[in-house]
Design an enzyme around this catalytic site. Structure first.
Site, PDB file in Angstrom:
ATOM      1  N   PRO A   1       0.835  -1.208   0.000  1.00 55.11           N
ATOM      2  CA  PRO A   1       0.000   0.000   0.000  1.00 55.11           C
ATOM      3  C   PRO A   1       0.871   1.261   0.000  1.00 55.11           C
ATOM      4  CG  PRO A   1      -0.728  -1.557   1.670  1.00 55.11           C
ATOM      5  CD  PRO A   1       0.581  -2.060   1.146  1.00 55.11           C
ATOM      6  N   GLU A   2       0.486   2.226  -0.833  1.00 50.89           N
ATOM      7  CA  GLU A   2       1.226   3.481  -0.932  1.00 50.89           C
ATOM      8  C   GLU A   2       0.321   4.616  -0.438  1.00 50.89           C
ATOM      9  OE1 GLU A   2       3.162   3.861  -4.780  1.00 50.89           O
ATOM     10  OE2 GLU A   2       3.140   1.687  -5.041  1.00 50.89           O
TER      11      GLU A   2
ATOM     12  N   HIS B   1      -5.338 -14.395   9.414  1.00 46.42           N
ATOM     13  CA  HIS B   1      -4.232 -13.430   9.304  1.00 46.42           C
ATOM     14  C   HIS B   1      -4.465 -12.138  10.090  1.00 46.42           C
ATOM     15  CE1 HIS B   1      -2.605 -16.119   6.365  1.00 46.42           C
ATOM     16  NE2 HIS B   1      -3.554 -15.901   5.491  1.00 46.42           N
TER      17      HIS B   1
ATOM     18  N   ARG C   1       1.495 -11.573   5.376  1.00 50.02           N
ATOM     19  CA  ARG C   1       2.952 -11.773   5.380  1.00 50.02           C
ATOM     20  C   ARG C   1       3.613 -11.318   6.678  1.00 50.02           C
ATOM     21  NH1 ARG C   1       5.001 -10.366  -0.641  1.00 50.02           N
ATOM     22  NH2 ARG C   1       6.966 -10.973   0.303  1.00 50.02           N
TER      23      ARG C   1
END
Ligand SMILES: [Zn+2]
Length: 256
Positions: A2-3, A86, A104
């Site tokens: 994500p930016e 997650h 992750r």
């Protein structure tokens, strides 16, 4: 990863849910995340939520809770009971929960006294500093744009997209850009970020981004991830090179 647009959309979507509301408890489900609850002195009211570069900041009266999504993290607003796969952290409010979901497990959570990350000026703000800053670096312009200490908020997708719109080869040394090129770059950075904000961000298989409401971002990259596909302007196949260890996409004809 994500930016700026994805983080900004996350903050804007969560703001009406959490601002002025009391955070009752914070449940850490992943041992890689520090036990931050005692530091925050819960329950405590959320004074505000804001974005600092690509960081999400929850402001409490005395401390800040700072979350960085890194590769695959996202925040979700949820009014149910079950815990999705997650989920690493749950912020519990009286009327719902913020879930930090991160397959992750590379995202970070920390408590700070004040927001003191080493960040350059925000990519959505005034970019007039670029003329002078670029003159001082021989790094490839794409690598320079990704360094958050230089300019905050750009990542691999929007740096590539901005350089395409500006017609600049990503391998060029930053210091080689002339005034007209820098002017185009400034405009292109704002254009791609505003397009992405309007589209609610970019969802690709490698960033796993969803808005807090579970919606995909609909920004469609022009060159990012398009190796071998025709350039949308001239039809030349898009090329991919490695720059600073990251895949970089560009049109060898339009970008010089
Ligand atoms: Zn082209």
């Amino acid at each position: 990863m994500p930016e700026l647009p994805e983080v900004e959309i996350t903050v804007r979507t969560l703001r009406p849910k959490v601002e002025g509301k009391e955070l009752r408890a914070l449940r850490v489900l992943d041992p890689k995340i520090p036990q931050v609850s005692p530091l925050l002195g819960l329950p405590a009211k959320v004074d505000g939520i804001f974005r600092g570069g690509k960081h999400i900041v929850f402001a409490f009266p005395k401390k800040l809770l700072v979350i960085h999504l890194r590769m695959s993290g996202r925040l979700a607003w949820d009014e149910g009971e079950s815990v999705p796969k997650h989920t690493r952290l749950i912020l519990e409010f009286p009327h719902g929960r913020v879930l930090f979901i991160d397959p992750r497990r590379l995202g970070t959570v920390e408590v700070m006294e004040e927001f003191s990350k080493e960040l350059g000026p925000d990519a959505l703000g005034d970019l007039s500093f670029l003329e002078e800053a670029l003159r001082e670096s021989k790094a490839p312009i794409k690598v320079w744009l990704l360094d958050q200490r230089n300019i905050a908020g750009l990542g691999n997708i929007y740096a590539a997209e901005a350089l395409f719109l500006a017609g600049i080869d990503p391998r060029r040394p930053a210091s080689s850009l002339g005034p007209a090129e820098i002017a185009r770059l400034k405009q292109a950075i704002h254009q791609v970020l505003n397009e992405a904000l309007a589209a609610m961000g970019t969802t690709l298989s490698d960033n796993a981004y969803l808005t807090p409401a579970g919606e995909i971002g609909d920004y469609q990259p022009r060159v990012y991830g398009k190796e071998g596909l025709p350039c949308p302007t001239c039809g030349t196949p898009i090329e991919r090179v490695e720059l600073g260890g990251r895949g970089t996409y560009f049109c060898p004809r339009c970008q010089r």
